[in-house]
Scaffold this active site. Structure first.
Site, short mmCIF file in Angstrom:
data_model
loop_
_atom_site.label_atom_id
_atom_site.label_comp_id
_atom_site.label_asym_id
_atom_site.label_seq_id
_atom_site.Cartn_x
_atom_site.Cartn_y
_atom_site.Cartn_z
N TYR A 64 0.82 -1.21 0.00
CA TYR A 64 0.00 0.00 0.00
C TYR A 64 0.85 1.26 0.00
O TYR A 64 0.67 2.16 -0.82
CB TYR A 64 -0.92 -0.04 1.22
CG TYR A 64 -1.75 1.20 1.39
CD1 TYR A 64 -2.88 1.42 0.60
CD2 TYR A 64 -1.42 2.15 2.35
CE1 TYR A 64 -3.65 2.57 0.76
CE2 TYR A 64 -2.18 3.29 2.52
CZ TYR A 64 -3.30 3.49 1.73
OH TYR A 64 -4.05 4.63 1.90
N ASP A 89 0.95 7.02 10.33
CA ASP A 89 1.93 6.00 10.72
C ASP A 89 3.32 6.32 10.19
O ASP A 89 4.30 5.76 10.67
CB ASP A 89 1.47 4.64 10.19
CG ASP A 89 1.18 4.70 8.71
OD1 ASP A 89 2.12 4.51 7.92
OD2 ASP A 89 0.02 4.97 8.34
N ASP A 159 -3.61 9.71 2.04
CA ASP A 159 -3.55 8.38 2.66
C ASP A 159 -4.57 8.38 3.78
O ASP A 159 -4.24 8.54 4.95
CB ASP A 159 -2.13 8.15 3.20
CG ASP A 159 -2.01 6.82 3.92
OD1 ASP A 159 -2.92 5.98 3.78
OD2 ASP A 159 -1.00 6.62 4.62
N SER A 160 -5.83 8.21 3.39
CA SER A 160 -6.88 8.43 4.38
C SER A 160 -7.60 7.14 4.72
O SER A 160 -7.59 6.17 3.95
CB SER A 160 -7.88 9.45 3.83
OG SER A 160 -9.03 8.82 3.36
N1 AAT Z 1 -0.73 4.27 5.94
C1 AAT Z 1 -1.75 3.82 6.80
C2 AAT Z 1 -3.03 3.75 6.20
C3 AAT Z 1 -4.06 4.55 6.42
S1 AAT Z 1 -3.95 5.69 7.63
C4 AAT Z 1 -5.26 6.79 7.48
C5 AAT Z 1 -5.00 7.99 8.37
O1 AAT Z 1 -5.87 9.05 8.00
C6 AAT Z 1 -5.22 7.76 9.87
O2 AAT Z 1 -4.02 7.99 10.56
C7 AAT Z 1 -6.29 8.79 10.24
O3 AAT Z 1 -6.13 9.32 11.54
C8 AAT Z 1 -6.07 9.84 9.17
N2 AAT Z 1 -7.21 10.74 8.92
C9 AAT Z 1 -8.52 10.43 8.91
N3 AAT Z 1 -9.26 11.53 8.66
C10 AAT Z 1 -8.39 12.57 8.50
C11 AAT Z 1 -8.56 13.95 8.23
N4 AAT Z 1 -9.77 14.50 8.07
N5 AAT Z 1 -7.45 14.72 8.12
C12 AAT Z 1 -6.21 14.18 8.28
N6 AAT Z 1 -6.00 12.88 8.55
C13 AAT Z 1 -7.08 12.07 8.66
C14 AAT Z 1 -5.24 4.36 5.55
C15 AAT Z 1 -5.63 2.95 5.39
C16 AAT Z 1 -6.72 2.73 4.40
C17 AAT Z 1 -7.57 1.57 4.77
C18 AAT Z 1 -8.49 1.18 3.68
N7 AAT Z 1 -9.65 0.52 4.20
#
Ligand code: AAT
EC number: 2.5.1.16
Length: 301
Positions: A64, A89, A159-160
């Site tokens: 990913y 992360d 990366d949400s």
């Molecule tokens: N690399 C790890 C994979 C992720 S992390 C997704 C991150 O987005 C989380 O740390 C979360 O706290 C952050 N996040 C969520 N909403 C917001 C926002 N509005 N602004 C900033 N950061 C945010 C994603 C994995 C995908 C899984 C697929 N099902």
């Protein structure tokens, strides 16, 4: 989820299950935004779970993080200024840092607990924070982008988490509009865009919004991440599905042909960050080949 009534975001009614065995829960906390769990799995190493959804496992995070980063950054020459939304992360930062042309990496992550937990339990991922080019802001990505200077980034990587909880607005039209505004002409965005198998209606919405907003090119790519994108209810039923997609778009300006990467990685950072495990130029181009059922939906938009 009221917007997608037929979509299941909980494990209870998914009607299928691919499971990970939980050996030991290592951390359980509640931040201002979400439930945070880290557990030791039997076969995928340590696993980070937010609001019951797997965000990464030690074994397959490479797929990913490498794809969401290098699909956009290898598609444009000399990326210099990169913004990462989410990704607390640090894994995407680790990957962006492989690009020697990059001078500045801004990150806006909403949840400090994700950053802290990653530093504690996933040092090979959180190593991304150690790069001196990184500026970390703890805050909402939506607000951050509204205030970003126009035309300031070569690439934005979103990366949400899924479109429920704090990431909901990151899948909506106004957010994509502010991404487009923040990009330079011919700049690129790559966003986490769910699974062809599970979320084709969500993907359809994202594609049609992106076609209106991004006047360069609009593409969908996908890859295999065994533990995505499924849900967890401890102590059993760690469910996964195996496929995740990305929306890749460019703004009007110099043409971007995402399918033919122009900017190979000079992986001089592999000594500190470890070698690439998943990404290569062939898998880059292959990621844009879509199954026929998805082509129909995505290309007709
Ligand atoms: N690399 C790890 C994979 C992720 S992390 C997704 C991150 O987005 C989380 O740390 C979360 O706290 C952050 N996040 C969520 N909403 C917001 C926002 N509005 N602004 C900033 N950061 C945010 C994603 C994995 C995908 C899984 C697929 N099902």
């Amino acid at each position: 989820n009221p917007k997608y009534p037929n979509r299941t975001f909980s494990s209870d009614d998914a009607g299928e299950a691919h499971s990970l065995k939980v050996e030991k829960v290592l951390f359980q906390g509640k931040s201002d935004y979400q439930d945070v769990i880290v557990f030791q799995s039997a076969t995928y190493g340590k696993v980070l779970v937010l609001d019951g959804v797997i965000q990464l496992t030690e074994r397959d995070e490479c797929a990913y993080q490498e794809m969401i980063t290098h699909l956009p950054l290898c598609s444009i020459p000399n990326p210099k200024k990169v913004l990462v939304i989410g990704g607390g992360d640090g894994g995407v930062l680790r990957e962006v840092a492989r690009h020697a042309s990059v001078e500045q990496i801004d990150m806006c992550e909403i949840d400090k607990m994700v950053v802290d937990v990653s530093k504690q339990f996933f040092p090979n991922v959180a190593i991304g924070f150690e790069d001196p080019r990184v500026n970390l802001v703890i805050g909402d990505g939506v607000a951050f982008l509204k205030n970003a200077a126009e035309g300031s980034y070569d690439a934005v990587i979103v990366d949400s988490s899924d479109p429920i909880g704090p990431a909901k607005e990151l899948f909506e039209k106004p957010f994509f509009q502010s991404v487009a505004r923040a990009l330079r002409p011919g700049g690129v965005v790559c966003t986490q865009a769910e699974s062809l198998w599970l979320h084709i209606d969500i993907i359809e919405d994202i594609v049609s919004n992106c076609r209106e907003i991004f006047k360069g090119s609009v593409n969908y790519a996908w890859t295999s991440v065994p533990t995505y994108p499924r849900h967890v209810s401890l102590p059993f039923n760690i469910q996964s599905h195996g496929v995740i997609g990305f929306m890749l778009c460019s703004t009007e300006g110099p043409d971007v042909d995402f399918k033919n990467p122009v900017n190979p990685i000079d992986d001089s950072s592999s000594k500190s960050n470890g070698p690439l495990k998943f990404y290569n130029a062939e898998i880059h181009s292959a990621a844009f080949c879509l199954p026929s059922f998805a082509k129909k939906v995505i290309e007709s938009k």
